[in-house]
Design an enzyme around this catalytic site. Structure first.
Site, PDB file in Angstrom:
ATOM      1  N   ASP A   6      38.232  31.829  43.249  1.00 45.59           N
ATOM      2  CA  ASP A   6      38.896  31.932  41.954  1.00 45.59           C
ATOM      3  C   ASP A   6      39.309  30.577  41.391  1.00 45.59           C
ATOM      4  O   ASP A   6      40.012  30.489  40.394  1.00 45.59           O
ATOM      5  CB  ASP A   6      40.094  32.879  42.008  1.00 45.59           C
ATOM      6  CG  ASP A   6      41.225  32.370  42.892  1.00 45.59           C
ATOM      7  OD1 ASP A   6      40.935  31.698  43.893  1.00 45.59           O
ATOM      8  OD2 ASP A   6      42.403  32.662  42.591  1.00 45.59           O
ATOM      9  N   ASP A  25      37.365  27.412  45.905  1.00 44.23           N
ATOM     10  CA  ASP A  25      37.385  28.765  46.434  1.00 44.23           C
ATOM     11  C   ASP A  25      36.921  29.735  45.345  1.00 44.23           C
ATOM     12  O   ASP A  25      36.631  29.318  44.217  1.00 44.23           O
ATOM     13  CB  ASP A  25      38.779  29.100  46.974  1.00 44.23           C
ATOM     14  CG  ASP A  25      39.851  29.137  45.891  1.00 44.23           C
ATOM     15  OD1 ASP A  25      39.642  28.508  44.823  1.00 44.23           O
ATOM     16  OD2 ASP A  25      40.892  29.779  46.095  1.00 44.23           O
ATOM     17  N   SER A  57      41.094  35.588  46.345  1.00 47.27           N
ATOM     18  CA  SER A  57      41.146  34.153  46.675  1.00 47.27           C
ATOM     19  C   SER A  57      40.212  33.802  47.825  1.00 47.27           C
ATOM     20  O   SER A  57      39.017  33.976  47.715  1.00 47.27           O
ATOM     21  CB  SER A  57      42.586  33.736  46.994  1.00 47.27           C
ATOM     22  OG  SER A  57      43.421  33.956  45.895  1.00 47.27           O
TER      23      SER A  57
END
Length: 460
Positions: free
Chosen positions: A250, A248, A104
């Protein structure tokens, strides 16, 4: 160097000793533990996997898929993908689970395995404990070669995911196209660079791509906070652009930039999208305890009910199901639209926000001005692993016994017009201290005061 094993997955820095950092051996053990957990309820499971663009993902993708196959589990590999895409693909493939290789918002030197159940949702705390137990068990079994699981690569799911978003009644495609938006996109050189421009172009939006090459070389800290996204802010301010989008690595967190180059505010991603959804479809809303009070204000304004949940997507989803929420998420820019799936999804967030802005008919900054002007001060303190944090929080609760508080997730203390939330991070060895007020200086002061209280209690 760090390795964090938790009920939500395995996360750590790359390079170092087994059991101390995220090494290939740790990845194999954890994958095998997950495989054994799946096989407790299904003789021949199927698992969907996908990854963000981190360089370590290429290596770990092979380890995860081959470990599962050696247990007789079929693997469908989406390769470069997004977390919400993998979540939806698990359901579409009627798979028993999914694994997403992504850390992440952590820097490129980190990676992680996020674990999904058959619903494409993060596994529960109880199931996470079972996976951890299996990962350390000497009873892990592998199968003979003729019973190895199959392996299929499918790179079509991002396009399918986008089509599912565009089919939603809530998405006003014609209004978006009529506005002829020009936007900038910062995808931090990860898989958002594949997915976000595709979505925007299908919506008739002109796109200026910034850091959209999915090579995993993050040009800045990948957490979409104001201090990390100055480049796109300058690009939007200096160009003929209507707004900017930042995701971000992902693609489950979304942040907007107004036409004057100012961050819309990650807390207000959910607020603005919820305002739009509730205007079309009345229902309950949910966010976590660390999210802005503005969502509650907007929800009540629409005549609906708001509920809070412990931090963590699985906790928010559980509460959303409990209260039958029509929209929810987290104040870090995470949008959860149950009509699509129960997972944070920056792609559907973009489509909903553009629908909202298109129907609003004015600028992005004017839309932001509609909403309550709260300020959240976000801080953290590094923790000694030996610290008894529960004891410290109990002492704090006693000190502020005259104030309303809740302990469902760390400690949240309510003041007259402010609140402060203190909790141990699930992903880093730190304690987070968030405070909110109508005044930025008051929020900062409140957070600093509680940080001093903590330090005094620790040193006592």
């Amino acid at each position: 160097m760090s390795l964090i094993k938790s009920i939500s997955g395995l996360r750590g820095t790359i390079g170092g000793k087994v059991g101390e950092t995220l090494t290939p051996i740790d990845v194999a053990k954890f994958s095998a533990g997950y495989g054994m957990w799946l096989k407790e309820t299904c003789d021949k499971p199927k698992v969907v996997i996908g990854r963000d663009a981190r360089p370590s993902g290429v290596l770990f993708r092979s380890i995860v898929s081959n470990t599962l196959r050696a247990q007789g589990i079929d693997v469908i590999d989406l390769d470069l993908s997004t977390t919400p895409t993998v979540e939806m693909a698990v359901v579409a493939e009627e798979a028993q689970g999914g694994i997403i290789l992504t850390a992440s918002h952590n820097p490129s030197g980190w990676n992680a395995l996020k674990l999904l159940n058959e619903k494409g949702e993060f596994i529960s705390a109880r199931d996470g404990e079972k996976v951890l137990e299996w990962a350390e068990s000497p009873e892990i079994l592998f199968t003979e070669p003729k019973k190895f699981g199959s392996y299929t690569v499918n790179d079509t799911y991002i396009d399918w995911h986008i089509d599912q978003i565009l089919a939603l009644d809530l998405i006003n495609i014609e209004a978006i196209k009529d506005r002829k938006f020009k936007v900038a996109v910062d995808a931090v050189n990860s898989t958002g660079g594949i997915a976000v421009p595709k979505l925007l172009k299908k919506l008739g939006v002109e796109v200026k791509e910034i850091y959209c090459e999915p090579n995993g070389v993050f040009p800045h800290n990948p957490e979409p906070l104001p201090e990390n996204i100055q480049h796109i802010c300058s690009e939007v301010k200096g160009g003929d652009l209507d707004l900017g989008f930042v995701v971000d690595p992902d693609v489950d967190r979304l942040v907007m930039i107004t036409e004057d180059g100012e961050p819309f505010g990650e807390e207000y991603t959910l607020v603005s999208v919820a305002d739009y959804v509730l205007g079309k479809k009345k229902g309950n809303t949910v966010s976590n305890l660390s999210s802005t009070k503005a969502l509650k204000d907007i929800t009540l304004k629409h005549g609906c009910e708001y509920s809070s949940a412990a931090v963590g997507e699985v906790n928010v989803v559980t509460k959303m199901k409990e209260v039958n929420a029509v929209i929810g998420g987290e104040g870090n820019g995470g949008i959860i639209l149950p009509e699509l799936h129960y997972g944070r999804d920056a792609l559907v967030g973009i489509a909903l926000f553009l629908s909202h802005l298109a129907e609003f008919g004015k600028s992005c900054s004017m839309l932001k001005a509609k909403y309550p002007g709260y300020h959240i001060s976000k801080n953290k303190i590094e923790l000694d692993p030996e610290l008894d944090l529960d004891k410290v929080l109990a002492q704090l609760q006693e000190k502020y016994a005259k104030n309303p508080s809740t302990t469902i997730d760390g400690l949240k203390i309510e003041f007259t017009n402010e609140w402060v939330h203190l909790r141990k991070s699930n992903t880093e060895p730190i304690i987070r201290i968030y405070a909110e007020s109508e005044s930025a200086s008051t929020a900062d002061h409140l957070a600093q005061k509680l940080m001093m209280d903590i330090k005094e209690l620790i040193s006592a």
